[in-house]
Scaffold this active site. Structure first.
Site, PDB file in Angstrom:
ATOM      1  N   ASP A  44       0.825  -1.209   0.000  1.00 12.49           N
ATOM      2  CA  ASP A  44       0.000   0.000   0.000  1.00 12.49           C
ATOM      3  C   ASP A  44       0.863   1.264   0.000  1.00 12.49           C
ATOM      4  O   ASP A  44       2.035   1.227   0.368  1.00 12.49           O
ATOM      5  CB  ASP A  44      -0.859   0.055   1.270  1.00 12.49           C
ATOM      6  CG  ASP A  44      -1.972  -0.977   1.269  1.00 12.49           C
ATOM      7  OD1 ASP A  44      -2.022  -1.816   0.371  1.00 12.49           O
ATOM      8  OD2 ASP A  44      -2.796  -0.913   2.198  1.00 12.49           O
ATOM      9  N   HIS A 186       4.021  -1.952   3.039  1.00 10.62           N
ATOM     10  CA  HIS A 186       4.022  -0.620   2.424  1.00 10.62           C
ATOM     11  C   HIS A 186       5.334  -0.451   1.669  1.00 10.62           C
ATOM     12  O   HIS A 186       6.400  -0.498   2.301  1.00 10.62           O
ATOM     13  CB  HIS A 186       3.858   0.452   3.504  1.00 10.62           C
ATOM     14  CG  HIS A 186       2.573   0.305   4.270  1.00 10.62           C
ATOM     15  ND1 HIS A 186       2.434  -0.586   5.299  1.00 10.62           N
ATOM     16  CD2 HIS A 186       1.364   0.907   4.106  1.00 10.62           C
ATOM     17  CE1 HIS A 186       1.184  -0.524   5.769  1.00 10.62           C
ATOM     18  NE2 HIS A 186       0.515   0.372   5.066  1.00 10.62           N
TER      19      HIS A 186
END
Ligand code: NI
Length: 235
Positions: A44, A186
């Site tokens: 993400d 991430h």
């Protein structure tokens, strides 16, 4: 769109089934033979130059696929990275324009946040379905169907943004990973990129295949449903 990698997996599975003498699964049944392990890495908050490109290099080297949920406003200037994701067989999804919390937000803002990123992805990669990962994993109860695409949560969260420690993140994933896990990371942190590649090495050694979320659901015989939130490869 049928991806080459998916086709190869399907072929490998069918071959394995023929040799093992089991029946070929009917549509809607799991396509994973006993003993095969599939797992999905998801990233993400990117794209980010300097980390996302290094991750793509590492995944390519290891022939591992992943899923990227992009923040729309970060795409400008990083279009080459996004095109590369798609070209190299990764799944590209939507993580809103501004990393907007969708739970408890007015429907006009929610619609705008999702549509703006979707429009940029469509322009860049062509029409298609860009699955949604809502920031913080939540949408307002009752609004799920309004998004019109499948939504993806996770089953393994090493909280990489908090520790920013490669060893801790790697260990946290290895402690909880199991077949059909969807792992949250991430790709904006160098430590997370390092951890992801260590995890790929360790789990490939254990026989895991790294596939996109879409492929993972397909392998489990699931027909992705718009408005449904998936936490693992089998639901
Ligand atoms: Ni996020």
């Amino acid at each position: 769109m049928v991806k080459k990698s998916l086709f190869i997996f399907a072929l490998a599975i069918l071959t394995a089934l023929c040799f093992s003498g089991e029946a070929i699964p009917a549509e809607g049944e799991a396509k994973i033979p006993a003993g095969e392990k599939y797992i999905a890495l998801t990233f993400d908050d990117g794209p980010r130059r300097g980390t996302t490109d290094r991750l793509l290099d590492g995944l390519k080297e290891r022939e591992a696929s992943a899923t990227f949920f992009l923040i729309g406003r970060q795409i400008e200037g990083n279009e080459d990275l996004v095109s590369r994701m798609a070209a190299e067989g990764h799944q590209v999804g939507n993580h809103t324009w501004n990393h907007q919390r969708l739970e408890g937000t007015t429907s006009a803002v929610v619609a705008q946040e999702v549509a703006r990123t979707e429009a940029v992805l469509e322009e860049l990669l062509g029409g298609g379905e860009y699955w949604l990962r809502p920031p913080y994993g939540q949408v307002t109860a009752g609004t799920e169907a309004s998004f019109g695409v499948p939504m993806v949560k996770w089953s393994v969260d090493p909280r990489d943004w908090e520790s920013r420690n490669t060893e801790k993140v790697t260990q946290a994933i290895l402690d909880y990973a199991e077949p059909n896990s969807i792992i949250l990371l991430h790709d904006i942190y160098p430590t997370s990129v390092d951890a992801a590649l260590k995890v790929v090495d360790a789990l490939q050694e254990e026989g895991y295949w790294f596939v996109t979320v879409e492929e993972l659901l397909w392998l489990n015989g699931l027909q992705p449903e718009a408005g449904k939130m998936y936490k693992t490869g089998n639901g």
